[in-house]
Design an enzyme around this catalytic site. Structure first.
Site, PDB file in Angstrom:
ATOM      1  N   HIS A 152       0.833  -1.197   0.000  1.00 25.04           N
ATOM      2  CA  HIS A 152       0.000   0.000   0.000  1.00 25.04           C
ATOM      3  C   HIS A 152       0.870   1.250   0.000  1.00 25.04           C
ATOM      4  O   HIS A 152       1.772   1.388   0.825  1.00 25.04           O
ATOM      5  CB  HIS A 152      -0.924   0.015   1.220  1.00 25.04           C
ATOM      6  CG  HIS A 152      -2.072   0.964   1.045  1.00 25.04           C
ATOM      7  ND1 HIS A 152      -3.247   0.598   0.430  1.00 25.04           N
ATOM      8  CD2 HIS A 152      -2.214   2.275   1.361  1.00 25.04           C
ATOM      9  CE1 HIS A 152      -4.070   1.623   0.392  1.00 25.04           C
ATOM     10  NE2 HIS A 152      -3.457   2.668   0.945  1.00 25.04           N
ATOM     11  N   SER A 153       0.599   2.144  -0.952  1.00 25.34           N
ATOM     12  CA  SER A 153       1.348   3.404  -1.095  1.00 25.34           C
ATOM     13  C   SER A 153       2.833   3.077  -1.251  1.00 25.34           C
ATOM     14  O   SER A 153       3.195   2.347  -2.172  1.00 25.34           O
ATOM     15  CB  SER A 153       1.054   4.317   0.092  1.00 25.34           C
ATOM     16  OG  SER A 153       1.439   5.639  -0.166  1.00 25.34           O
ATOM     17  N   MET A 154       3.703   3.556  -0.383  1.00 26.76           N
ATOM     18  CA  MET A 154       5.122   3.233  -0.519  1.00 26.76           C
ATOM     19  C   MET A 154       5.346   1.726  -0.540  1.00 26.76           C
ATOM     20  O   MET A 154       6.248   1.223  -1.222  1.00 26.76           O
ATOM     21  CB  MET A 154       5.924   3.859   0.624  1.00 26.76           C
ATOM     22  CG  MET A 154       7.428   3.603   0.535  1.00 26.76           C
ATOM     23  SD  MET A 154       8.353   4.100   2.011  1.00 26.76           S
ATOM     24  CE  MET A 154       7.923   2.761   3.138  1.00 26.76           C
TER      25      MET A 154
END
Length: 277
Positions: free
Chosen positions: A114-116
Site C-alpha cells: 500500500h502506497s510506498m
C-alpha cells in the site's frame, strides 16, 4: 502514509514457535508471532505504507481465511523494531527484504503493498525476476503511483513537523488518538519523515522490462495523490494481465473500508490460484 507505533514485541522465544517459520521468523522483518503458513495454498506478503507499520494488516488473516497465509512485513524503527534505526536507502531495503523473505518464497506467493509499500513490492518482485527466482503469482498494489512517476512535491527535508502533520491530517492518515498525544504525534511524524526519505532515495525509471506477472492496482475514488487515471499507468509495467479497480475512499481506503478491500483481494487471489491449478 502513516500509522501508529505499536507495543514492543514478545520474547524472542516466541519467534520460532511455528514449525514452518522456525528459521525465517528470526528475521525482524517478520512478526514475532507469525502464524504457521504450511497449510495455506498461498502466502500473501504485505508491505505497509510510509509512516505505517505491519499492524495495518492485523485484521487481514481472519478475513482471508486459512487458504491464504498473510505475512505482514515490518520495516525497522516502529512497533517491535522501534529501537532500530530506520532505513534511508531503498536499494538496501530491497536487498535486505530479498534475503530475509526468500526462505518463505518456496511456495506459491503474492505481494500486496500500500502506497510506498506498493513500490517496495514492485522492486522486490523485479529483483527476484532479474535474478531468475520464482516471481510472485500476482503483484497487488494500492494507492501507489506507477514506478516511472516522478517524485511528488512532498519533501521530507523542506516541510516542518507542523506541515507534515497538516498534510497527513488532510489525507486522514493520522488516527485521532495519535493527534491527542504530543509524544505519539512526534514519533508518527518522525517515522513518516524517514520513510519519505527512504522513498525519495529510489530512482524512478521507465527503462525496465515489464514484469511477467499479473498486476492488480487498487485506487481510491477520492485519493488526491493517486487517482484512478494515474493508477491505470501501471499497465506499462506488466507483460501479463492487468486490471485497475476503483474503490470508494481516499488514500487509506484499506483502513476505511477493509471488508470491501479484502473481498476483492480474496477474489483476485482465488481466481489466479484456480487458473494455475
Amino acid at each position: 502514509m502513516t500509522g501508529g507505533a505499536g507495543p514492543a514485541a514478545a520474547a524472542d522465544g516466541d519467534a520460532g514457535r511455528a514449525r514452518g517459520l522456525a528459521g525465517p521468523a528470526r528475521s525482524a522483518y517478520l512478526l514475532p508471532r507469525q502464524a504457521e503458513p504450511d497449510a495455506a495454498r498461498l502466502r500473501l506478503f504485505c508491505f505497509h505504507h510510509a509512516g505505517g507499520a505491519a499492524s495495518s494488516f492485523s485484521g487481514w488473516q481472519p478475513r482471508l481465511g486459512g487458504a491464504i497465509s498473510v505475512v505482514p512485513v515490518q520495516l525497522p524503527g516502529r512497533e517491535h523494531r522501534v529501537r532500530e534505526p530506520r532505513l534511508h536507502d531503498f536499494a538496501r531495503l530491497v536487498d535486505e527484504l530479498d534475503e530475509a523473505l526468500d526462505p518463505l518464497m518456496d511456495a506459491p506467493y503474492a505481494f500486496y503493498g500500500h502506497s510506498m509499500g506498493g513500490m517496495v513490492a514492485y522492486e522486490l518482485a523485479r529483483r527476484r525476476i532479474v535474478q531468475g527466482r520464482t516471481p510472485p503469482r500476482q503483484l497487488l498494489v494500492g494507492a501507489c503511483p506507477p514506478p516511472h512517476t516522478p517524485r511528488g512535491d512532498i519533501s521530507p527535508e523542506r516541510l516542518t513537523d507542523e506541515e507534515l502533520t497538516a498534510w497527513m491530517t488532510r489525507l486522514d492518515g493520522l488516527p485521532e488518538l495519535v493527534l491527542r498525544y504530543p509524544e505519539w504525534l512526534r514519533l508518527a511524524v518522525a517515522v513518516l519523515r524517514d520513510d519519505l526519505r527512504l522513498a525519495h532515495s529510489r530512482v524512478p525509471g521507465s527503462e525496465h522490462e515489464p514484469l511477467p506477472v499479473p498486476v492488480r492496482v487498487l485506487a481510491g475514488s477520492s485519493d488526491p495523490l493517486v487517482t484512478p487515471r494515474i493508477a491505470a499507468d501501471w499497465a506499462r509495467h506488466t507483460s501479463a494481465d492487468f486490471r485497475v479497480f476503483t474503490l470508494t475512499g481516499g488514500h487509506f481506503f484499506h483502513r476505511s473500508a477493509p471488508a470491501i478491500v479484502l473481498r476483492l483481494v480474496s477474489s483476485l487471489l482465488a481466481a489466479e490460484h484456480a487458473a494455475r491449478s
